[in-house]
Design a protein around this motif. Structure first.
Motif, mmCIF file in Angstrom:
data_model
loop_
_atom_site.group_PDB
_atom_site.id
_atom_site.type_symbol
_atom_site.label_atom_id
_atom_site.label_comp_id
_atom_site.label_asym_id
_atom_site.label_seq_id
_atom_site.Cartn_x
_atom_site.Cartn_y
_atom_site.Cartn_z
ATOM 1 N N LEU A 221 0.964 -1.150 -0.133
ATOM 2 C CA LEU A 221 0.094 0.007 -0.176
ATOM 3 C C LEU A 221 0.936 1.012 0.010
ATOM 4 O O LEU A 221 1.995 1.226 0.940
ATOM 5 C CB LEU A 221 -1.122 -0.047 1.037
ATOM 6 N N THR A 222 0.480 2.104 -0.907
ATOM 7 C CA THR A 222 1.256 3.579 -0.967
ATOM 8 C C THR A 222 0.467 4.689 -0.503
ATOM 9 O O THR A 222 0.999 5.887 -0.581
ATOM 10 C CB THR A 222 1.849 3.549 -2.413
ATOM 11 N N PHE A 223 -0.983 4.626 -0.558
ATOM 12 C CA PHE A 223 -1.775 5.728 -0.367
ATOM 13 C C PHE A 223 -1.840 6.360 1.209
ATOM 14 O O PHE A 223 -2.186 7.474 1.164
ATOM 15 C CB PHE A 223 -3.253 5.279 -0.619
ATOM 16 N N CYS A 224 -1.315 5.618 1.899
ATOM 17 C CA CYS A 224 -1.491 6.085 3.341
ATOM 18 C C CYS A 224 -0.557 7.312 3.707
ATOM 19 O O CYS A 224 0.859 7.166 3.609
ATOM 20 C CB CYS A 224 -0.944 5.169 4.486
ATOM 21 N N LEU A 225 -0.944 8.401 4.059
ATOM 22 C CA LEU A 225 -0.084 9.596 4.251
ATOM 23 C C LEU A 225 -0.648 10.073 5.779
ATOM 24 O O LEU A 225 0.434 10.696 6.455
ATOM 25 C CB LEU A 225 -0.485 10.734 3.242
ATOM 26 N N ASP A 226 -1.596 10.106 6.339
ATOM 27 C CA ASP A 226 -1.940 10.388 7.496
ATOM 28 C C ASP A 226 -1.934 9.346 8.588
ATOM 29 O O ASP A 226 -1.812 9.590 9.749
ATOM 30 C CB ASP A 226 -3.314 11.024 7.747
ATOM 31 N N TYR A 227 -1.611 7.924 8.145
ATOM 32 C CA TYR A 227 -1.599 6.927 9.333
ATOM 33 C C TYR A 227 -0.957 5.777 8.448
ATOM 34 O O TYR A 227 -0.917 6.128 7.354
ATOM 35 C CB TYR A 227 -3.083 6.658 9.597
ATOM 36 N N ARG A 228 -0.441 5.070 9.358
ATOM 37 C CA ARG A 228 0.436 3.839 8.805
ATOM 38 C C ARG A 228 -0.334 2.769 8.277
ATOM 39 O O ARG A 228 -1.770 2.635 8.603
ATOM 40 C CB ARG A 228 1.040 3.236 9.895
ATOM 41 N N CYS A 229 -0.101 2.251 7.329
ATOM 42 C CA CYS A 229 -0.694 0.855 6.738
ATOM 43 C C CYS A 229 0.253 0.149 6.230
ATOM 44 O O CYS A 229 1.531 0.258 5.733
ATOM 45 C CB CYS A 229 -1.891 1.323 5.706
ATOM 46 N N ASN A 230 -0.149 -1.269 6.071
ATOM 47 C CA ASN A 230 0.524 -2.282 5.658
ATOM 48 C C ASN A 230 -0.003 -3.290 4.688
ATOM 49 O O ASN A 230 -1.102 -2.944 4.584
ATOM 50 C CB ASN A 230 1.462 -2.886 6.838
ATOM 51 N N SER A 231 0.700 -4.226 4.192
ATOM 52 C CA SER A 231 0.139 -5.470 3.416
ATOM 53 C C SER A 231 0.541 -6.632 3.859
ATOM 54 O O SER A 231 0.543 -7.824 3.349
ATOM 55 C CB SER A 231 0.433 -5.534 1.940
ATOM 56 N N PHE A 232 0.431 -6.774 5.159
ATOM 57 C CA PHE A 232 0.733 -8.356 6.042
ATOM 58 C C PHE A 232 -0.335 -9.310 5.601
ATOM 59 O O PHE A 232 -1.591 -8.722 5.415
ATOM 60 C CB PHE A 232 0.762 -7.854 7.451
ATOM 61 N N PRO A 233 -0.125 -10.408 5.765
ATOM 62 C CA PRO A 233 -1.186 -11.423 5.713
ATOM 63 C C PRO A 233 -1.947 -11.477 6.777
ATOM 64 O O PRO A 233 -1.582 -11.200 7.896
ATOM 65 C CB PRO A 233 -0.156 -12.888 5.630
ATOM 66 N N ALA A 234 -3.286 -11.747 6.428
ATOM 67 C CA ALA A 234 -4.526 -12.297 7.255
ATOM 68 C C ALA A 234 -4.521 -13.853 7.058
ATOM 69 O O ALA A 234 -5.119 -13.910 6.012
ATOM 70 C CB ALA A 234 -5.418 -11.291 7.333
ATOM 71 N N LEU A 235 -4.421 -14.383 8.052
ATOM 72 C CA LEU A 235 -4.329 -15.986 7.810
ATOM 73 C C LEU A 235 -5.558 -16.522 8.444
ATOM 74 O O LEU A 235 -5.531 -16.466 9.768
ATOM 75 C CB LEU A 235 -2.854 -16.735 8.365
ATOM 76 N N ALA A 236 -5.938 -17.760 7.909
ATOM 77 C CA ALA A 236 -7.061 -18.411 8.634
ATOM 78 C C ALA A 236 -7.003 -19.934 7.922
ATOM 79 O O ALA A 236 -6.541 -20.038 6.624
ATOM 80 C CB ALA A 236 -8.315 -17.932 8.338
ATOM 81 N N VAL A 237 -7.296 -20.988 8.854
ATOM 82 C CA VAL A 237 -7.509 -22.283 8.333
ATOM 83 C C VAL A 237 -8.985 -22.670 8.554
ATOM 84 O O VAL A 237 -9.155 -22.654 9.648
ATOM 85 C CB VAL A 237 -6.380 -23.386 8.885
ATOM 86 N N ASN A 238 -9.544 -23.315 7.487
ATOM 87 C CA ASN A 238 -10.880 -23.826 7.625
ATOM 88 C C ASN A 238 -10.941 -24.765 8.613
ATOM 89 O O ASN A 238 -10.296 -25.934 8.357
ATOM 90 C CB ASN A 238 -11.381 -24.030 6.389
ATOM 91 N N PRO A 239 -11.655 -24.942 9.725
ATOM 92 C CA PRO A 239 -11.835 -25.776 10.720
ATOM 93 C C PRO A 239 -12.516 -27.176 10.021
ATOM 94 O O PRO A 239 -12.330 -28.202 10.756
ATOM 95 C CB PRO A 239 -12.255 -25.557 11.849
ATOM 96 N N LYS A 240 -13.215 -27.121 9.116
ATOM 97 C CA LYS A 240 -14.043 -28.277 8.550
ATOM 98 C C LYS A 240 -13.380 -28.864 7.529
ATOM 99 O O LYS A 240 -13.128 -30.147 7.613
ATOM 100 C CB LYS A 240 -15.523 -27.640 8.170
ATOM 101 N N THR A 241 -12.673 -28.154 6.527
ATOM 102 C CA THR A 241 -12.301 -28.550 5.337
ATOM 103 C C THR A 241 -10.586 -28.848 5.386
ATOM 104 O O THR A 241 -9.994 -29.506 4.667
ATOM 105 C CB THR A 241 -12.739 -28.036 4.210
#
Length: 495
Positions: free
Chosen positions: A328-348
């Motif tokens: 992300l490059t648009f953030c001027l007034d606050y921080r932002c990032n492109s970190f992963p949001a990770l999940a695993v399906n507990p059923k499948t």
């Protein structure tokens, strides 16, 4: 690690560092091993000069997802706390009872504006909430080793099926406005106790009790709620900075519900040292453990994931989850990032990564999944934001026991020319990403930020179905620190 200072208060925030990078040609999610990485250090950005480093091969073209059916039914927005300002939040649902929820956020109302993590508990599905701070001594965060800290940060919460609640935090010592040393601690308590957390229950994962150039950052926590032999284990991942010059992703496990923690092991290959950040850990239905993180190359970024099949005893070589992308490059007034949001399906057992990138003027929320259950090859990214107007940042993802995958993120589509006016949008998929529900706005009042502000480095969403009815609870701050934001949530129901 960086700091955010206001004329009204001093705040200390452990953070991930995001980079502006150039757009790339687009190919498959593979690695070649020829170009340098971007060095990540706590206090400044720099370029690694090394050669023969792993690099991203370029970004696969992403496509707009298919949207069908009805969006979430959105409940009333609830304010989970009474103190201000607050920012950077997470939430977890009890795997045994969907009505039990715990949210957590960095609160800046104490001790002249130092971060102090606060949690809030609901036992009626998010209708009412009861708040409290992590264990304190003399008003300051305190841990089982007898240490009193001036601040703590980066709150993450987890609940296991045995009724244990875990609060993960970084604890900070400060001198002259700078963090001199810190530690990663996990506080544990029984949900049936309130939960009531005590100083004696806040145990070290990794800490330094005296001034040191080595620092811990961006921690995450997950519990093993599977039926495997490793059920009940607790897993921690984080970034370890060495002498302000290099860093790497570490992992530790507890086999006694957070009391003792194993010697940390490194997740990323040494060739990526200095260019990694933003890890998350998640657990599959067979007890598989996954650690995802971002690698920063001179030409772009990429998410990788490593897998353990022996309860976190060891990990295989990290592989690419995503193609290359532009942070992300648009953030001027606050921080932002492109970190992963990770999940695993507990059923499948399918693995999911949701992230935001900047392929052009407008950023996108991207969704990838493993091609097979527990597999380590991944689909091409699909955009799950149904509007390309405005910007997006800090997504969260959770999969429920029925296999429904829930996602939410900050989004400025309703004020496309002003990224300081945000909302929370959310979607879900009933068919593993073949199609997605139309985006729903989860918040009632627009979220405002301003110059030199802070709204966090991540957000959260918890999924806890009521029988066959899918429920999700995104959590966010209602505004930046300058606007006295507070922890907020709503209940999203799958129609």
């Amino acid at each position: 690690m960086t700091r955010l200072t206001s004329c009204l208060f001093v705040v200390l925030i452990i953070v991930g560092i995001s980079f502006s990078v150039t757009a790339q040609a687009q190919t498959e999610s593979t690695l070649n091993r020829t170009a340098p990485i971007r060095t990540m250090v706590p206090h400044r950005n720099a370029l690694a000069g090394a050669t023969n480093q792993p690099t991203v091969a370029g970004q696969t073209e992403t496509f707009l997802g298919s949207f069908s059916g009805s969006p979430y039914m959105v409940g009333r927005t609830k304010t989970l706390t009474t103190t201000v300002p607050e920012g950077e939040e997470h939430i977890a649902a009890d795997p045994n009872n969907f009505k039990n929820l715990i949210g957590m956020i960095s609160d800046f109302s104490q001790n002249g504006g130092f971060n102090t993590s606060k949690f809030s508990v609901s036992k009626n599905g998010g209708t009412t909430w009861k708040e409290n701070f992590v264990p304190l001594s003399g008003g300051f965060p305190a841990t089982a080793d007898g240490h009193i800290w001036q601040a703590n940060s980066d709150p993450v919460v987890a609940i296991d099926k045995l009724g244990n609640v875990f609060l993960a935090n970084l604890y900070l010592q400060v001198s002259g406005g700078n963090v001199t040393n810190d530690g990663y601690y996990v506080c544990s308590a029984k949900l049936s106790s309130g939960p009531t957390f005590k100083q004696s229950g806040c145990h070290t994962v990794k800490t330094t009790l005296t001034s040191s150039p080595d620092l811990e950052d961006k921690e995450w926590i997950a519990v093993d709620n599977s039926t495997s032999r490793s059920s009940g284990n607790v897993y921690a991942s984080w970034t370890h900075f060495v002498d302000n010059t290099t860093n790497f992703i570490l992992f530790s496990r507890s086999t006694d519900h957070g009391v003792h923690w194993s010697k940390p092991i490194q997740i990323n290959p040494a060739s990526q040292n200095g260019g990694v950040q933003g890890s998350q850990v998640a657990v599959g239905p067979k007890g598989e453990v996954y650690v995802a993180y971002e690698v920063f190359f001179t030409s772009g970024s990429q998410h990788l994931v490593a897998k353990s099949t022996n309860g976190g005893g060891s990990f295989g070589t990290a592989v690419a989850m995503t193609p290359g992308f532009t942070d992300l490059t648009f953030c001027l007034d606050y921080r932002c990032n492109s970190f992963p949001a990770l999940a695993v399906n507990p059923k499948t057992g399918f693995i999911y990564d949701v992230y935001t990138d900047q392929p052009g003027t407008n950023s996108a929320t991207e969704f990838v999944r493993s091609k097979t259950a527990g597999g380590l090859t991944f689909t091409k990214p699909v955009k799950v934001n149904s509007s390309s107007q405005g910007q997006r940042l800090m997504p969260a993802v959770a999969a429920d026991a029925n296999g429904v995958v829930h996602m939410s993120w900050f989004d400025s589509r309703r004020s496309p020319s002003n990224p300081d006016l945000l909302d929370i949008f959310a979607t879900f998929t009933l068919n593993n990403g073949t199609s997605f529900a139309p985006n729903a706005r989860a918040n009632a009042k627009q979220i405002a930020a301003s110059s030199r502000d802070f709204i966090g480095d991540y957000s959260g969403i918890a999924a806890g179905p009521n029988g066959t009815t899918g429920l999700a609870h995104p959590v966010w701050t209602s505004g930046g620190l300058n606007e006295n934001g507070q922890m907020s949530s709503s209940t999203l129901t799958v129609p």
